[in-house]
Scaffold this motif. Structure first.
Motif, PDB file in Angstrom:
ATOM      1  N   TYR A 182      20.376  34.287  37.222  1.00 46.59           N
ATOM      2  CA  TYR A 182      19.427  35.384  37.052  1.00 46.59           C
ATOM      3  C   TYR A 182      20.028  36.761  37.343  1.00 46.59           C
ATOM      4  O   TYR A 182      19.421  37.775  37.034  1.00 46.59           O
ATOM      5  CB  TYR A 182      18.166  35.184  37.894  1.00 46.59           C
ATOM      6  N   LYS A 183      21.237  36.837  37.915  1.00 46.89           N
ATOM      7  CA  LYS A 183      21.900  38.127  38.116  1.00 46.89           C
ATOM      8  C   LYS A 183      23.050  38.315  37.138  1.00 46.89           C
ATOM      9  O   LYS A 183      23.598  39.386  37.033  1.00 46.89           O
ATOM     10  CB  LYS A 183      22.402  38.248  39.553  1.00 46.89           C
ATOM     11  N   PHE A 184      23.456  37.274  36.463  1.00 48.59           N
ATOM     12  CA  PHE A 184      24.441  37.240  35.388  1.00 48.59           C
ATOM     13  C   PHE A 184      25.888  37.224  35.884  1.00 48.59           C
ATOM     14  O   PHE A 184      26.178  36.587  36.875  1.00 48.59           O
ATOM     15  CB  PHE A 184      24.181  38.313  34.339  1.00 48.59           C
ATOM     16  N   LEU A 185      26.805  37.939  35.208  1.00 49.70           N
ATOM     17  CA  LEU A 185      28.243  37.774  35.430  1.00 49.70           C
ATOM     18  C   LEU A 185      28.781  38.682  36.535  1.00 49.70           C
ATOM     19  O   LEU A 185      28.468  39.864  36.581  1.00 49.70           O
ATOM     20  CB  LEU A 185      28.999  38.065  34.142  1.00 49.70           C
ATOM     21  N   TYR A 186      29.654  38.094  37.375  1.00 47.86           N
ATOM     22  CA  TYR A 186      30.307  38.861  38.431  1.00 47.86           C
ATOM     23  C   TYR A 186      31.769  38.480  38.511  1.00 47.86           C
ATOM     24  O   TYR A 186      32.229  37.518  37.904  1.00 47.86           O
ATOM     25  CB  TYR A 186      29.622  38.657  39.773  1.00 47.86           C
ATOM     26  N   VAL A 187      32.531  39.269  39.260  1.00 47.68           N
ATOM     27  CA  VAL A 187      33.936  38.989  39.510  1.00 47.68           C
ATOM     28  C   VAL A 187      34.159  39.111  41.020  1.00 47.68           C
ATOM     29  O   VAL A 187      33.548  39.952  41.682  1.00 47.68           O
ATOM     30  CB  VAL A 187      34.852  39.943  38.721  1.00 47.68           C
ATOM     31  N   TRP A 188      35.009  38.235  41.562  1.00 50.55           N
ATOM     32  CA  TRP A 188      35.297  38.242  42.998  1.00 50.55           C
ATOM     33  C   TRP A 188      36.225  39.396  43.342  1.00 50.55           C
ATOM     34  O   TRP A 188      37.073  39.797  42.544  1.00 50.55           O
ATOM     35  CB  TRP A 188      35.925  36.921  43.419  1.00 50.55           C
ATOM     36  N   LEU A 189      36.085  39.921  44.570  1.00 47.80           N
ATOM     37  CA  LEU A 189      36.912  41.026  45.048  1.00 47.80           C
ATOM     38  C   LEU A 189      37.739  40.573  46.245  1.00 47.80           C
ATOM     39  O   LEU A 189      37.230  39.911  47.152  1.00 47.80           O
ATOM     40  CB  LEU A 189      36.033  42.212  45.467  1.00 47.80           C
ATOM     41  N   ASP A 190      39.006  40.947  46.247  1.00 45.86           N
ATOM     42  CA  ASP A 190      39.888  40.711  47.390  1.00 45.86           C
ATOM     43  C   ASP A 190      40.000  42.005  48.193  1.00 45.86           C
ATOM     44  O   ASP A 190      39.949  43.096  47.624  1.00 45.86           O
ATOM     45  CB  ASP A 190      41.295  40.324  46.930  1.00 45.86           C
ATOM     46  N   LEU A 191      40.206  41.863  49.483  1.00 45.87           N
ATOM     47  CA  LEU A 191      40.467  43.021  50.337  1.00 45.87           C
ATOM     48  C   LEU A 191      41.965  43.085  50.581  1.00 45.87           C
ATOM     49  O   LEU A 191      42.545  42.172  51.166  1.00 45.87           O
ATOM     50  CB  LEU A 191      39.713  42.899  51.663  1.00 45.87           C
ATOM     51  N   ARG A 192      42.596  44.142  50.086  1.00 47.37           N
ATOM     52  CA  ARG A 192      44.034  44.359  50.305  1.00 47.37           C
ATOM     53  C   ARG A 192      44.178  45.177  51.580  1.00 47.37           C
ATOM     54  O   ARG A 192      43.732  46.317  51.654  1.00 47.37           O
ATOM     55  CB  ARG A 192      44.657  45.116  49.142  1.00 47.37           C
ATOM     56  N   LEU A 193      44.816  44.600  52.583  1.00 48.84           N
ATOM     57  CA  LEU A 193      44.964  45.254  53.878  1.00 48.84           C
ATOM     58  C   LEU A 193      46.178  46.174  53.892  1.00 48.84           C
ATOM     59  O   LEU A 193      47.111  45.988  53.097  1.00 48.84           O
ATOM     60  CB  LEU A 193      45.071  44.198  54.971  1.00 48.84           C
ATOM     61  N   PRO A 194      46.208  47.177  54.781  1.00 46.05           N
ATOM     62  CA  PRO A 194      47.330  48.126  54.824  1.00 46.05           C
ATOM     63  C   PRO A 194      48.685  47.473  55.103  1.00 46.05           C
ATOM     64  O   PRO A 194      49.722  47.987  54.683  1.00 46.05           O
ATOM     65  CB  PRO A 194      46.954  49.076  55.973  1.00 46.05           C
ATOM     66  N   ASP A 195      48.699  46.317  55.778  1.00 44.81           N
ATOM     67  CA  ASP A 195      49.976  45.657  56.079  1.00 44.81           C
ATOM     68  C   ASP A 195      50.499  44.821  54.903  1.00 44.81           C
ATOM     69  O   ASP A 195      51.522  44.148  55.026  1.00 44.81           O
ATOM     70  CB  ASP A 195      49.855  44.799  57.328  1.00 44.81           C
ATOM     71  N   GLY A 196      49.809  44.837  53.787  1.00 43.43           N
ATOM     72  CA  GLY A 196      50.251  44.113  52.600  1.00 43.43           C
ATOM     73  C   GLY A 196      49.585  42.762  52.404  1.00 43.43           C
ATOM     74  O   GLY A 196      49.655  42.187  51.325  1.00 43.43           O
ATOM     75  N   SER A 197      48.938  42.244  53.411  1.00 42.62           N
ATOM     76  CA  SER A 197      48.246  40.959  53.263  1.00 42.62           C
ATOM     77  C   SER A 197      46.911  41.175  52.542  1.00 42.62           C
ATOM     78  O   SER A 197      46.477  42.311  52.334  1.00 42.62           O
ATOM     79  CB  SER A 197      48.031  40.309  54.628  1.00 42.62           C
ATOM     80  N   ARG A 198      46.292  40.082  52.180  1.00 36.47           N
ATOM     81  CA  ARG A 198      44.995  40.201  51.501  1.00 36.47           C
ATOM     82  C   ARG A 198      44.025  39.163  52.034  1.00 36.47           C
ATOM     83  O   ARG A 198      44.418  38.104  52.499  1.00 36.47           O
ATOM     84  CB  ARG A 198      45.140  40.095  49.994  1.00 36.47           C
ATOM     85  N   GLU A 199      42.767  39.508  51.955  1.00 31.28           N
ATOM     86  CA  GLU A 199      41.663  38.628  52.325  1.00 31.28           C
ATOM     87  C   GLU A 199      41.017  38.200  51.012  1.00 31.28           C
ATOM     88  O   GLU A 199      40.339  38.990  50.366  1.00 31.28           O
ATOM     89  CB  GLU A 199      40.701  39.429  53.184  1.00 31.28           C
TER      90      GLU A 199
END
Length: 168
Positions: free
Chosen positions: A114-131
């Protein structure tokens, strides 16, 4: 009386039949005071005379969303359509409330019926790692839900995020 010591009280002007409706709607913590029945329209009366006795909680004016491990402030802003909008236990963040440009799409799509299409988001941290998959954004949203369209969203309860209510 509830455990927090707050007692709901429907003020006078309820008719006897309306008292039963109040007990059903508001549960056992509601004390209906029957005096001077002047109306049979319970909903109009309840809207005008429903009060909370005891300490009123202060209104939350804004919210701060922080990544727990890094301390990075992701968003901060007022509650509401122009700021951070709570909907279904999630927080939809308008562009002017974002405090980082580190939320990046990872191009993994999703579909809500009922909300339709979405895309996931990653959090890019300042030290180069990602969540990975910390949030999401509706790229093809339901037109009946404009407050979620093209806004990054995060869950209100997450082990990776700290959500602070700023009372002012």
């Amino acid at each position: 009386m509830p455990a927090n010591g707050v007692r709901l009280s429907v003020r006078p002007f309820l008719a006897e039949g309306d008292a039963l409706v109040a007990k059903i709607l508001f549960g056992p913590c509601c004390e209906c005071q029957l005096s001077r029945p002047t109306t049979r329209n319970f909903f109009a009366v309840a809207a005008n005379f429903l009060a909370v006795e005891g300490d009123m909680p202060k209104a939350v004016h804004s919210i701060r969303i922080t990544h727990r491990q890094s301390g990075l402030v992701i968003a901060e802003g007022p509650l509401g359509f122009g700021g951070i909008t709570p909907f279904e236990g999630n927080l939809y963040i308008s562009r002017n409330c974002l405090r980082t440009k580190s939320l990046r799409p990872n191009w993994v799509p999703g579909l809500c019926i009922y909300k339709f299409l979405y895309v996931w988001l990653d959090l890019r941290l300042p030290d180069g790692s990602r969540e990975p998959s910390l949030g999401w954004m509706y790229w093809l949203p339901n037109p009946l839900l404009p407050f979620i369209a093209f806004r990054p969203a995060v869950p209100r309860v997450s082990p990776m995020l700290q959500v602070d209510d700023i009372v002012g």
